[in-house]
Design an enzyme around this catalytic site. Structure first.
Site, PDB file in Angstrom:
ATOM      1  N   ASP A  33      60.764   8.034  -4.510  1.00 37.17           N
ATOM      2  CA  ASP A  33      60.462   7.420  -3.086  1.00 37.17           C
ATOM      3  C   ASP A  33      61.605   6.514  -2.818  1.00 37.17           C
ATOM      4  OD1 ASP A  33      59.342   6.523  -0.612  1.00 37.17           O
ATOM      5  OD2 ASP A  33      57.610   7.345  -1.230  1.00 37.17           O
ATOM      6  N   SER A  36      61.366   4.224   2.589  1.00 39.73           N
ATOM      7  CA  SER A  36      61.769   4.001   3.999  1.00 39.73           C
ATOM      8  C   SER A  36      60.643   3.985   4.861  1.00 39.73           C
ATOM      9  CB  SER A  36      62.532   5.336   4.536  1.00 39.73           C
ATOM     10  OG  SER A  36      61.582   6.643   4.237  1.00 39.73           O
ATOM     11  N   SER A 126      51.457  21.325   7.438  1.00 37.84           N
ATOM     12  CA  SER A 126      50.552  20.551   8.640  1.00 37.84           C
ATOM     13  C   SER A 126      49.864  21.719   9.236  1.00 37.84           C
ATOM     14  CB  SER A 126      51.586  19.681   9.404  1.00 37.84           C
ATOM     15  OG  SER A 126      50.712  19.208  10.445  1.00 37.84           O
ATOM     16  N   TYR A 151      59.419  17.683  14.549  1.00 32.11           N
ATOM     17  CA  TYR A 151      58.678  17.364  13.478  1.00 32.11           C
ATOM     18  C   TYR A 151      57.922  18.541  13.066  1.00 32.11           C
ATOM     19  CZ  TYR A 151      54.651  16.222  10.519  1.00 32.11           C
ATOM     20  OH  TYR A 151      53.891  16.326   9.304  1.00 32.11           O
ATOM     21  N   LYS A 155      58.428  21.689   9.925  1.00 28.53           N
ATOM     22  CA  LYS A 155      57.171  21.863   8.811  1.00 28.53           C
ATOM     23  C   LYS A 155      57.525  23.620   8.901  1.00 28.53           C
ATOM     24  CE  LYS A 155      55.927  18.142   7.108  1.00 28.53           C
ATOM     25  NZ  LYS A 155      56.085  17.875   5.675  1.00 28.53           N
ATOM     26  N   TYR A 179      47.643  20.532   6.004  1.00 25.48           N
ATOM     27  CA  TYR A 179      46.825  19.484   6.353  1.00 25.48           C
ATOM     28  C   TYR A 179      46.309  19.477   7.690  1.00 25.48           C
ATOM     29  CZ  TYR A 179      49.605  17.509   2.170  1.00 25.48           C
ATOM     30  OH  TYR A 179      50.507  17.174   1.262  1.00 25.48           O
ATOM     31  N   ASN A 181      43.514  16.480   9.711  1.00 29.17           N
ATOM     32  CA  ASN A 181      43.964  15.087  10.029  1.00 29.17           C
ATOM     33  C   ASN A 181      43.377  14.136   9.174  1.00 29.17           C
ATOM     34  OD1 ASN A 181      44.245  16.766  12.505  1.00 29.17           O
ATOM     35  ND2 ASN A 181      44.379  14.540  13.587  1.00 29.17           N
ATOM     36  N   GLY A 296      51.811  16.948  24.810  1.00 24.04           N
ATOM     37  CA  GLY A 296      52.017  17.737  23.407  1.00 24.04           C
ATOM     38  C   GLY A 296      50.684  17.960  22.865  1.00 24.04           C
TER      39      GLY A 296
HETATM   40  P1  NAD Z   1      54.258   8.748   4.598  1.00 25.66           P
HETATM   41  O1  NAD Z   1      55.283   8.149   5.485  1.00 25.66           O
HETATM   42  O2  NAD Z   1      53.217   7.694   4.333  1.00 25.66           O
HETATM   43  O3  NAD Z   1      54.887   9.183   3.077  1.00 25.66           O
HETATM   44  C1  NAD Z   1      56.014   9.871   3.101  1.00 25.66           C
HETATM   45  C2  NAD Z   1      56.871   9.221   1.882  1.00 25.66           C
HETATM   46  O4  NAD Z   1      57.968   9.691   1.785  1.00 25.66           O
HETATM   47  C3  NAD Z   1      57.031   7.720   2.266  1.00 25.66           C
HETATM   48  O5  NAD Z   1      56.710   6.709   1.151  1.00 25.66           O
HETATM   49  C4  NAD Z   1      58.678   7.575   2.442  1.00 25.66           C
HETATM   50  O6  NAD Z   1      59.221   6.276   2.058  1.00 25.66           O
HETATM   51  C5  NAD Z   1      59.278   8.729   1.626  1.00 25.66           C
HETATM   52  N1  NAD Z   1      60.383   9.373   2.194  1.00 25.66           N
HETATM   53  C6  NAD Z   1      60.654   9.768   3.341  1.00 25.66           C
HETATM   54  N2  NAD Z   1      61.909  10.296   3.466  1.00 25.66           N
HETATM   55  C7  NAD Z   1      62.450  10.495   1.950  1.00 25.66           C
HETATM   56  C8  NAD Z   1      63.531  10.843   1.370  1.00 25.66           C
HETATM   57  N3  NAD Z   1      64.482  11.638   2.015  1.00 25.66           N
HETATM   58  N4  NAD Z   1      63.618  10.529   0.081  1.00 25.66           N
HETATM   59  C9  NAD Z   1      62.749   9.768  -0.674  1.00 25.66           C
HETATM   60  N5  NAD Z   1      61.644   9.360  -0.033  1.00 25.66           N
HETATM   61  C10 NAD Z   1      61.425   9.757   1.497  1.00 25.66           C
HETATM   62  O7  NAD Z   1      53.498   9.887   5.088  1.00 25.66           O
HETATM   63  P2  NAD Z   1      52.184  10.791   4.593  1.00 25.66           P
HETATM   64  O8  NAD Z   1      51.115  10.443   5.728  1.00 25.66           O
HETATM   65  O9  NAD Z   1      51.800  10.148   3.107  1.00 25.66           O
HETATM   66  O10 NAD Z   1      52.687  12.133   4.807  1.00 25.66           O
HETATM   67  C11 NAD Z   1      53.214  12.920   3.660  1.00 25.66           C
HETATM   68  C12 NAD Z   1      53.570  14.245   3.787  1.00 25.66           C
HETATM   69  O11 NAD Z   1      52.432  14.883   4.352  1.00 25.66           O
HETATM   70  C13 NAD Z   1      54.782  14.398   4.871  1.00 25.66           C
HETATM   71  O12 NAD Z   1      55.518  15.569   4.470  1.00 25.66           O
HETATM   72  C14 NAD Z   1      54.007  14.729   6.126  1.00 25.66           C
HETATM   73  O13 NAD Z   1      54.777  15.372   6.857  1.00 25.66           O
HETATM   74  C15 NAD Z   1      52.808  15.625   5.620  1.00 25.66           C
HETATM   75  N6  NAD Z   1      51.554  15.567   6.695  1.00 25.66           N
HETATM   76  C16 NAD Z   1      51.331  14.264   6.783  1.00 25.66           C
HETATM   77  C17 NAD Z   1      50.129  14.242   7.772  1.00 25.66           C
HETATM   78  C18 NAD Z   1      49.309  12.979   8.017  1.00 25.66           C
HETATM   79  O14 NAD Z   1      48.783  13.070   9.119  1.00 25.66           O
HETATM   80  N7  NAD Z   1      49.710  11.877   7.647  1.00 25.66           N
HETATM   81  C19 NAD Z   1      49.495  15.422   8.194  1.00 25.66           C
HETATM   82  C20 NAD Z   1      50.261  16.657   7.973  1.00 25.66           C
HETATM   83  C21 NAD Z   1      51.255  16.771   7.129  1.00 25.66           C
HETATM   84  C1  UD1 Z   2      49.037  14.101  15.149  1.00 22.65           C
HETATM   85  C2  UD1 Z   2      50.249  15.164  15.417  1.00 22.65           C
HETATM   86  C3  UD1 Z   2      50.395  16.180  14.625  1.00 22.65           C
HETATM   87  C4  UD1 Z   2      50.479  15.750  13.030  1.00 22.65           C
HETATM   88  C5  UD1 Z   2      48.865  15.142  12.935  1.00 22.65           C
HETATM   89  C6  UD1 Z   2      48.728  14.428  11.778  1.00 22.65           C
HETATM   90  C7  UD1 Z   2      50.631  14.658  17.923  1.00 22.65           C
HETATM   91  C8  UD1 Z   2      50.913  15.208  19.086  1.00 22.65           C
HETATM   92  N1  UD1 Z   2      50.313  15.466  16.855  1.00 22.65           N
HETATM   93  O1  UD1 Z   2      48.083  14.991  15.371  1.00 22.65           O
HETATM   94  O2  UD1 Z   2      51.542  16.856  14.577  1.00 22.65           O
HETATM   95  O3  UD1 Z   2      50.323  16.844  12.065  1.00 22.65           O
HETATM   96  O4  UD1 Z   2      49.026  13.743  14.081  1.00 22.65           O
HETATM   97  O5  UD1 Z   2      49.105  13.079  11.367  1.00 22.65           O
HETATM   98  O6  UD1 Z   2      51.184  13.586  17.478  1.00 22.65           O
HETATM   99  N2  UD1 Z   2      44.116   9.964  20.418  1.00 22.65           N
HETATM  100  C9  UD1 Z   2      43.592   9.090  21.386  1.00 22.65           C
HETATM  101  N3  UD1 Z   2      44.225   7.604  21.341  1.00 22.65           N
HETATM  102  C10 UD1 Z   2      45.030   7.245  20.379  1.00 22.65           C
HETATM  103  C11 UD1 Z   2      45.702   8.293  19.368  1.00 22.65           C
HETATM  104  C12 UD1 Z   2      44.993   9.349  19.427  1.00 22.65           C
HETATM  105  O7  UD1 Z   2      42.935   9.309  22.264  1.00 22.65           O
HETATM  106  O8  UD1 Z   2      45.417   6.121  20.403  1.00 22.65           O
HETATM  107  C13 UD1 Z   2      43.677  11.216  20.394  1.00 22.65           C
HETATM  108  C14 UD1 Z   2      44.564  12.349  20.552  1.00 22.65           C
HETATM  109  O9  UD1 Z   2      44.735  12.714  21.858  1.00 22.65           O
HETATM  110  C15 UD1 Z   2      43.781  13.472  19.619  1.00 22.65           C
HETATM  111  C16 UD1 Z   2      43.322  12.601  18.505  1.00 22.65           C
HETATM  112  O10 UD1 Z   2      42.946  11.253  19.223  1.00 22.65           O
HETATM  113  O11 UD1 Z   2      42.845  13.977  20.552  1.00 22.65           O
HETATM  114  C17 UD1 Z   2      43.931  12.462  17.279  1.00 22.65           C
HETATM  115  O12 UD1 Z   2      45.175  12.506  17.311  1.00 22.65           O
HETATM  116  P1  UD1 Z   2      46.305  11.741  16.255  1.00 22.65           P
HETATM  117  O13 UD1 Z   2      45.491  11.001  15.255  1.00 22.65           O
HETATM  118  O14 UD1 Z   2      47.325  11.377  16.788  1.00 22.65           O
HETATM  119  O15 UD1 Z   2      46.394  13.292  15.475  1.00 22.65           O
HETATM  120  P2  UD1 Z   2      46.729  14.789  16.424  1.00 22.65           P
HETATM  121  O16 UD1 Z   2      47.344  14.408  17.551  1.00 22.65           O
HETATM  122  O17 UD1 Z   2      45.857  15.530  15.931  1.00 22.65           O
END
Ligand code: NAD
Ligand code: UD1
Length: 340
Positions: A33, A36, A126, A151, A155, A179, A181, A296
């Site tokens: 990691d 960042s 995602s 983003y 994916k 995944y 949420n 969006g």
């Molecule tokens: P996060 O940012 O907490 O974790 C990502 C980690 O990757 C961080 O620790 C960051 O420091 C590290 N990183 C980023 N770029 C790097 C690089 N080039 N080399 C080495 N380390 C690097 O995010 P998360 O929520 O744990 O998400 C993990 C994965 O799941 C991501 O790919 C994200 O897109 C995907 N994902 C997350 C969600 C969500 O809602 N959290 C939803 C769908 C998909």
């Molecule tokens: C967001 C991302 C999605 C990503 C997902 C997982 C956007 C448009 N989409 O999804 O690509 O995979 O996170 O991390 O950002 N909401 C509020 N107030 C807030 C925040 C959110 O009302 O302050 C509402 C949003 O409108 C939505 C719901 O809560 O209806 C969930 O929002 P959020 O947690 O940001 O997730 P997603 O939008 O589903």
């Protein structure tokens, strides 16, 4: 013999919870990691909770020389690839950084894995790949596309790239985990989600309102065609998600091929459902204001996760109350996240 798993991005939110599950299941874990978007403290705590060590390498997945060294030093069986950038809004402002990190790091990783003859990969995709599922439970056969931000596009491109890699060499075994949420935290309250600055996502924002860091929640629109007018999503406890990765790893060892698999609960909750469940968990009422829709956003997005049950024998165990209770426990014990 113990299997060794390389976890990229393992210090992050989902990565740290998955490392914990892997250690508890008996895997040995090596994390790369670049920190960042995370803190090494998450992994210190994972080791304290489990009482088991892991190996940490601070570095960037785009550094192929470093990856080659890691694959030479450790006898790695499979890779779980979390590393990447994940903020939708930021990706619109910084598309070059997003495409460079997310695409370049995955290509570099696959090249190094090919060289090391390691061809088992679990990839973080995602639900965003479905665009707008138009009120229906999204299953893996749903059309993908219609994404409006770099983003999400990264994916979808990576799913295609990994599919092409598999087509060129069918010794690869790849799980594309979509995944929904992810929310919540480990029940210890020691690890959890630690967003930088103002949270973009709903649950961390509500947690910060509950702990007094933010005055109120802005609810993005109450005129969607949903039961209460607010957006509906499929929230999944991060520990369920972590266990889904362990189940996917086990499945990969016996099932060649590439499969996209949803990880969700199959249940949709509205923004106000989440707010009220959180109020119950923290024992106070939380202020909110209805504001404009966020550009969006779709009205409804939830999963059909029956394929995960069929293939991986996995299904989510935690309910919404558990998600809120654990998110609150983490937030109240760590009001400033890992920073203090
Ligand atoms: P996060 O940012 O907490 O974790 C990502 C980690 O990757 C961080 O620790 C960051 O420091 C590290 N990183 C980023 N770029 C790097 C690089 N080039 N080399 C080495 N380390 C690097 O995010 P998360 O929520 O744990 O998400 C993990 C994965 O799941 C991501 O790919 C994200 O897109 C995907 N994902 C997350 C969600 C969500 O809602 N959290 C939803 C769908 C998909
Ligand atoms: C967001 C991302 C999605 C990503 C997902 C997982 C956007 C448009 N989409 O999804 O690509 O995979 O996170 O991390 O950002 N909401 C509020 N107030 C807030 C925040 C959110 O009302 O302050 C509402 C949003 O409108 C939505 C719901 O809560 O209806 C969930 O929002 P959020 O947690 O940001 O997730 P997603 O939008 O589903």
């Amino acid at each position: 013999m113990t299997s060794s798993i390389l976890v990229t991005g393992g210090a992050g939110y989902i990565g740290s919870h998955t490392c914990l599950c892997l250690l508890e299941t008996g895997y040995s874990v090596i994390v790369i990691d670049n920190l960042s978007n995370s803190s090494i403290e998450s992994l210190n705590r994972v080791q304290n909770i489990t009482g088991k060590p892991l190996d940490f390498i601070q570095g960037d997945v785009r550094d192929e020389t470093l990856l080659n060294e890691i694959f030479k030093k450790y006898s790695i069986d499979a890779v779980i690839h979390f590393a990447g950038l994940k903020s939708v809004g930021e990706s619109i402002v910084k598309p070059i950084e997003y495409y460079d990190n997310n695409l370049h790091n995955t290509l570099t990783l696959c090249r190094a894995m090919t060289r090391a003859r390691i061809k088992k990969l679990v990839f973080s995709s995602s639900a965003t790949v479905y665009g707008d599922p138009k009120g229906k439970a999204a299953n893996e056969q749903f059309p993908v596309g219609g994404i409006t931000n770099p983003y999400g596009t990264s994916k979808l491109m990576l799913e295609q790239i990994l599919t092409d890699i598999y087509r060129s060499d069918n010794e690869w075994n790849i799980a594309l985990l979509r995944y929904f949420n992810p929310v919540g935290a480990h029940a210890s309250g020691l690890i959890g989600e630690d967003p930088n600055g103002i949270p973009n996502n709903l649950m961390p924002y509500i947690s910060q309102v509950a702990v007094g860091l933010r005055p109120y929640l802005s609810v993005y629109g109450n005129d969607y065609s949903t039961p209460d007018g607010t957006g509906v999503r499929d929230y999944i406890h991060v520990m369920d998600l972590a266990k889904g990765h362990v189940a996917a790893l086990k499945w990969l060892t016996t099932n060649p091929g590439i499969r996209a698999i949803n990880l969700g609960t199959g249940v949709g909750y509205s923004v106000l459902d989440i707010l009220h469940a959180f109020e119950k968990a923290c024992g106070k009422s939380l202020p909110y204001k209805i504001v404009e829709r966020r550009a969006g956003d779709v009205a409804i997005c939830y999963s059909d996760s029956s394929l995960a049950k069929e293939l991986l024998g996995w299904q989510a165990q935690y309910n919404l109350d558990d998600m809120c209770k654990d998110a609150w426990h983490w937030q109240v014990n760590n009001p400033k996240g890992y920073k203090g």
